[in-house]
Design an enzyme around this catalytic site. Structure first.
Site, PDB file in Angstrom:
ATOM      1  N   HIS A   5       0.791  -1.239   0.000  1.00  0.00           N
ATOM      2  CA  HIS A   5       0.000   0.000   0.000  1.00  0.00           C
ATOM      3  C   HIS A   5       0.814   1.276   0.000  1.00  0.00           C
ATOM      4  CE1 HIS A   5      -2.128  -3.325   2.024  1.00  0.00           C
ATOM      5  NE2 HIS A   5      -3.040  -3.010   1.139  1.00  0.00           N
ATOM      6  N   ARG A  25      -5.459  17.085   3.085  1.00  0.00           N
ATOM      7  CA  ARG A  25      -4.894  17.757   4.264  1.00  0.00           C
ATOM      8  C   ARG A  25      -3.404  17.472   4.375  1.00  0.00           C
ATOM      9  NH1 ARG A  25      -9.498  16.836   8.187  1.00  0.00           N
ATOM     10  NH2 ARG A  25     -10.821  18.516   7.461  1.00  0.00           N
ATOM     11  N   GLY A  90      -6.581  14.540  13.590  1.00  0.00           N
ATOM     12  CA  GLY A  90      -7.873  14.336  12.930  1.00  0.00           C
ATOM     13  C   GLY A  90      -9.002  15.095  13.594  1.00  0.00           C
ATOM     14  N   GLU A 179     -14.225   9.218  17.548  1.00  0.00           N
ATOM     15  CA  GLU A 179     -13.512   9.272  16.269  1.00  0.00           C
ATOM     16  C   GLU A 179     -13.333   7.838  15.782  1.00  0.00           C
ATOM     17  OE1 GLU A 179     -10.552   7.445  17.682  1.00  0.00           O
ATOM     18  OE2 GLU A 179      -9.549   8.629  16.141  1.00  0.00           O
ATOM     19  N   MET A 180     -12.503   7.605  14.755  1.00  0.00           N
ATOM     20  CA  MET A 180     -12.559   6.284  14.127  1.00  0.00           C
ATOM     21  C   MET A 180     -11.197   5.651  13.795  1.00  0.00           C
ATOM     22  SD  MET A 180     -15.855   6.915  11.644  1.00  0.00           S
ATOM     23  CE  MET A 180     -16.089   5.173  11.359  1.00  0.00           C
ATOM     24  N   GLU A 181     -10.109   6.197  14.325  1.00  0.00           N
ATOM     25  CA  GLU A 181      -8.784   5.671  13.941  1.00  0.00           C
ATOM     26  C   GLU A 181      -7.812   5.412  15.095  1.00  0.00           C
ATOM     27  OE1 GLU A 181     -10.101   8.487  12.494  1.00  0.00           O
ATOM     28  OE2 GLU A 181     -10.757   7.564  10.617  1.00  0.00           O
ATOM     29  N   ASP A 204     -17.668  18.455  15.276  1.00  0.00           N
ATOM     30  CA  ASP A 204     -19.133  18.388  15.375  1.00  0.00           C
ATOM     31  C   ASP A 204     -19.537  17.849  16.749  1.00  0.00           C
ATOM     32  OD1 ASP A 204     -17.999  15.897  14.009  1.00  0.00           O
ATOM     33  OD2 ASP A 204     -19.959  15.210  14.662  1.00  0.00           O
TER      34      ASP A 204
HETATM   35  N1  HPA Z   1     -18.339  10.271  14.586  1.00  0.00           N
HETATM   36  C1  HPA Z   1     -17.265   9.556  14.251  1.00  0.00           C
HETATM   37  N2  HPA Z   1     -16.138  10.106  13.854  1.00  0.00           N
HETATM   38  C2  HPA Z   1     -16.089  11.434  13.769  1.00  0.00           C
HETATM   39  C3  HPA Z   1     -17.173  12.236  14.123  1.00  0.00           C
HETATM   40  C4  HPA Z   1     -18.357  11.609  14.552  1.00  0.00           C
HETATM   41  O1  HPA Z   1     -19.355  12.261  14.872  1.00  0.00           O
HETATM   42  N3  HPA Z   1     -16.801  13.538  13.915  1.00  0.00           N
HETATM   43  C5  HPA Z   1     -15.535  13.519  13.470  1.00  0.00           C
HETATM   44  N4  HPA Z   1     -15.092  12.253  13.390  1.00  0.00           N
END
Ligand code: HPA
Length: 233
Positions: A5, A25, A90, A179-181, A204
């Site tokens: 990758h 970014r 992030g 978040e997701m990472e 957010d």
């Molecule tokens: N959920 C998951 N990941 C995110 C969010 C969220 O609301 N905002 C920024 N990353």
């Protein structure tokens, strides 16, 4: 030697890599903060650059979104490109009422609903955690700029659109944001004996529906980028 990758050679990456989720970014950071910059990866459009920040060699490469993507890129950087430190920069959604849009969170630990750690066949629940020295340095640098940061735990989720709506449950445990990472990054750092930190800007508030405009995201990202770059040795 390229990996499946990352189309780069050993030595193309600096010891420290900053990882935003978004390839554009990574490009923005390379173009606006680094000098003597060179493109070192563009496989799948996951742009990676190496350059200099105030005389210190540093790389920036995108991670993509979610645990599997961060899992792949951070593993290959740590294992095959001799990278020692990865700092994710992030966005996150606020869960704690104490957090407002544009606040910065230093992720000390990462709770997760991911099955990523099943590969380690542990007889218990592991705790994905930041490197303390990196965390302390980022905290100190933020204070020097007069930027208030929150330090604590996030929930690293496999889903952005989630049917179960479990955020109130995580809030009861004092989790700051979603978040997701981060969990994949912290697990890979632990498994390879390397160092990681995740810095997030609140973009957010999923519980209230507020969110930053695209322009606000750009400017607030700058605080986080500076904090991360100042951690480079
Ligand atoms: N959920 C998951 N990941 C995110 C969010 C969220 O609301 N905002 C920024 N990353």
């Amino acid at each position: 030697m390229s990996t499946p990758h990352i189309g780069a050679k050993k030595g193309d990456f600096a010891k420290t890599v900053l990882m935003p989720g978004d390839p554009l970014r990574a490009k923005y950071i390379a173009e606006n903060y680094l000098t003597d910059t060179r493109l070192v990866n563009e496989v799948r459009g996951m742009l990676g650059y190496t350059g200099s920040y105030h005389g210190k060699r540093v790389s920036v490469m995108a991670s993509g979104m979610g645990i599997p993507s961060m899992g792949i890129y951070s593993y290959e950087l740590f294992r095959f490109f001799d990278v020692d430190n990865i700092i994710r920069i992030g966005t996150a959604g606020a869960i704690s009422e104490k957090l407002k849009l544009r606040d910065v969170v230093l992720v000390m630990s990462s709770a997760t609903n991911s099955n990523f750690a099943a590969q380690y066949r542990l007889p218990g629940t592991p705790a994905p955690t930041a490197d303390y020295a990196l965390l302390k340095k980022a905290d100190d640098k933020a204070r020097q700029y007069g930027k208030t940061v929150s330090v604590g735990s996030v929930f690293c989720s496999d889903t952005f659109y989630d049917d179960a709506n479990s955020l109130e449950q995580w809030k009861k445990l004092g989790i700051l944001a979603i978040e997701m990472e981060s969990a994949a990054l912290y697990f890979n750092a632990a498994r390879t004996g390397k160092k990681a930190l995740c810095i997030c800007t609140i973009s957010d508030c999923p519980l209230t529906g507020e969110s930053c405009s695209a322009e606000e995201r750009q400017t607030t990202f700058n605080d986080m980028i500076r904090i991360a770059l100042e951690c480079v040795e």
